[in-house]
Design an enzyme around this catalytic site. Structure first.
Site, PDB file in Angstrom:
ATOM      1  N   GLY A   1       0.828  -1.207   0.000  1.00  0.00           N
ATOM      2  CA  GLY A   1       0.000   0.000   0.000  1.00  0.00           C
ATOM      3  C   GLY A   1       0.855   1.247   0.000  1.00  0.00           C
ATOM      4  N   ASN A   2       0.231   2.395   0.186  1.00  0.00           N
ATOM      5  CA  ASN A   2       0.987   3.648   0.255  1.00  0.00           C
ATOM      6  C   ASN A   2       0.337   4.590   1.267  1.00  0.00           C
ATOM      7  OD1 ASN A   2      -0.966   5.419  -1.201  1.00  0.00           O
ATOM      8  ND2 ASN A   2      -0.565   3.947  -2.843  1.00  0.00           N
ATOM      9  N   ARG A   3       0.941   5.736   1.466  1.00  0.00           N
ATOM     10  CA  ARG A   3       0.554   6.628   2.564  1.00  0.00           C
ATOM     11  C   ARG A   3      -0.517   7.637   2.195  1.00  0.00           C
ATOM     12  NH1 ARG A   3       5.987   9.193   4.460  1.00  0.00           N
ATOM     13  NH2 ARG A   3       4.489  10.616   5.408  1.00  0.00           N
ATOM     14  N   SER A   4      -1.109   7.520   1.012  1.00  0.00           N
ATOM     15  CA  SER A   4      -2.116   8.510   0.622  1.00  0.00           C
ATOM     16  C   SER A   4      -3.290   8.503   1.603  1.00  0.00           C
ATOM     17  CB  SER A   4      -2.631   8.186  -0.780  1.00  0.00           C
ATOM     18  OG  SER A   4      -3.746   8.997  -1.082  1.00  0.00           O
TER      19      SER A   4
END
Ligand code: C5P
Length: 403
Positions: free
Chosen positions: A209-212
């Site tokens: 995943g990512n930090r958005s």
């Protein structure tokens, strides 16, 4: 520096209890708030609640504290008036310029931006009398939010729910940053916004995943809806955000799901904004069971490239559809963030590209944003750091100008 002076009008509907939460948000962001409830509002929430939370006296009538001529002074001094909830009755009185209590008198003397957040039963919201009143108020430059849909006081559901206090507070801040941020110039337009981060599953429990946080995409959807557009928000994983009022939300998980949802929603849309943080890579295969340590499972981190959805949307777009991309950039030895942004705009082929300089805690997971708005026509506009709703308002200005 003095804190911005806000008048918080509260009309007499059951949603008045949510105004206490809005008040708290406004005071916590440093505003000095004077609450003006109608007499009916005080049937729902006691004056003591508003006095304690605002630290200021609470009056409903024009005959309180007569020597200070409150019914004129409060409106004069205000930098913003927010009315939440605004009932059908309050909208009617405001439309007709009545001044039969301190709130309506202050609405007549105020020369600052005015934001109404309506809340009422669907029948009342859709009644021709209310529809006409809202139209008149909007024609005078008053911002009348479209209400949320959902559960109303009883078992009934439909449009008429008060938008979430956090959303009202965000728009209040926006109007203080820029008073002309919410014209109704997207009426009759259909727009699609993607938001949040995608999650690429490795097995039933793990993902990449990512930090958005999704905040910028949600702000784009909120601002478009309140400028009159019909909005579809395709949302990946986000922070704990409420669905924006008057927006259709489609939830997705992976990049491939987001791609399908965007292509479906893009058909016939007037504008598309890709604010989602789409994973560039996904695992080659999804393992059907939880991958065990040292069990001879295939290496779970063999990756393949995801399609570039923005490039696909640009390739598939019908004439007249405006496509906007986002680019989070840092500088490096070959150039600064803006330099890389210009190159990305050319590579992606979209009409507009928002370039955010990232790193050092900028843009990700924080309420503020800034950067540049680059146009395929060579235009470049610097976007000063401000709220994500402020940045959204500049994007929609540029989109509206191209539609
Ligand atoms: O190439 P980069 O990821 O920096 O581009 C960012 C822009 O492209 C964003 O608008 C993002 O939503 C979009 N994008 C996409 N599909 C991908 C990767 C990014 O649509 N696979």
């Amino acid at each position: 520096m003095s804190s911005p002076r806000v008048l918080l009008g509260v009309a007499g509907g059951i949603a008045a209890y949510k105004s206490a939460e809005l008040l708290r948000r406004l005071t916590e962001s440093g505003h000095s708030v004077r609450v003006l409830p109608t007499a009916a509002a005080l049937e729902f929430v006691g004056a003591a609640t508003f006095e304690a939370l605002s630290g200021q006296p609470v009056h409903t009538g024009v005959f309180a504290d007569v020597p200070s001529v409150q019914h004129v002074r409060l409106g004069h001094e205000a930098e913003l008036v927010v009315v939440a909830p605004a009932t059908a009755d309050l909208l009617a009185r405001a439309t007709h310029g009545r001044a039969d209590d301190l709130l309506t008198a202050s609405l007549l003397t105020a020369r600052c931006p005015v934001l109404f957040a309506p809340a009422m039963h669907t029948e009342m919201w859709e009644h021709p009398a209310t529809v006409a009143n809202v139209e008149v108020l909007r024609s005078r430059g008053v911002v009348v939010m479209d209400p949320a849909s959902g559960r109303l006081t009883g078992k009934d559901t439909g449009p008429g729910r008060l938008p979430e206090p956090s959303e009202i507070a965000d728009l209040a801040r926006l109007l203080l940053e820029r008073r002309d941020a919410l014209p109704r110039d997207l009426e009759g337009k259909r727009v699609v916004v993607s938001a949040g981060g995608t999650r690429e599953a490795l097995d039933p429990v793990r993902y990449l995943g990512n930090r958005s946080s999704g905040r910028q995409g949600y702000a784009l959807a909120t601002v478009a809806a309140q400028r009159g557009a019909q909005v579809t928000l395709v949302a990946g994983h986000t922070a704990d955000l409420h669905d924006p009022a008057a927006v259709d939300v489609v939830r997705v998980g992976s990049a491939l799901e987001l791609r399908d949802a965007m292509h479906a929603a893009a058909k016939g849309a007037d504008a598309i904004v890709m604010a989602a943080a789409v994973a560039d890579f996904r695992p080659v295969s999804l393992v059907g069971h939880k991958i065990k340590k040292g069990a001879g499972d295939p290496d779970p981190l063999v990756l393949t490239t995801n399609p570039d959805i923005l490039v696909e949307l640009v390739g598939a777009r019908p004439a007249g559809q405006v496509v906007v991309g986002f680019a989070a950039e840092t500088g490096d030895a070959t150039g600064d963030a803006l330099h890389h942004g210009r190159a990305k705009l050319a590579r992606k082929g979209c009409d507009l590209l928002v370039v955010n300089a990232v790193g050092d805690g900028k843009a990700f997971e924080v309420p503020d944003n800034g950067g540049w708005l680059l146009g395929a026509d060579g235009s470049e506009k610097e976007l000063a750091i401000g709220s994500k709703a402020l940045l959204a308002s500049h994007v929609w200005d540029a989109v509206a100008g191209r539609l």
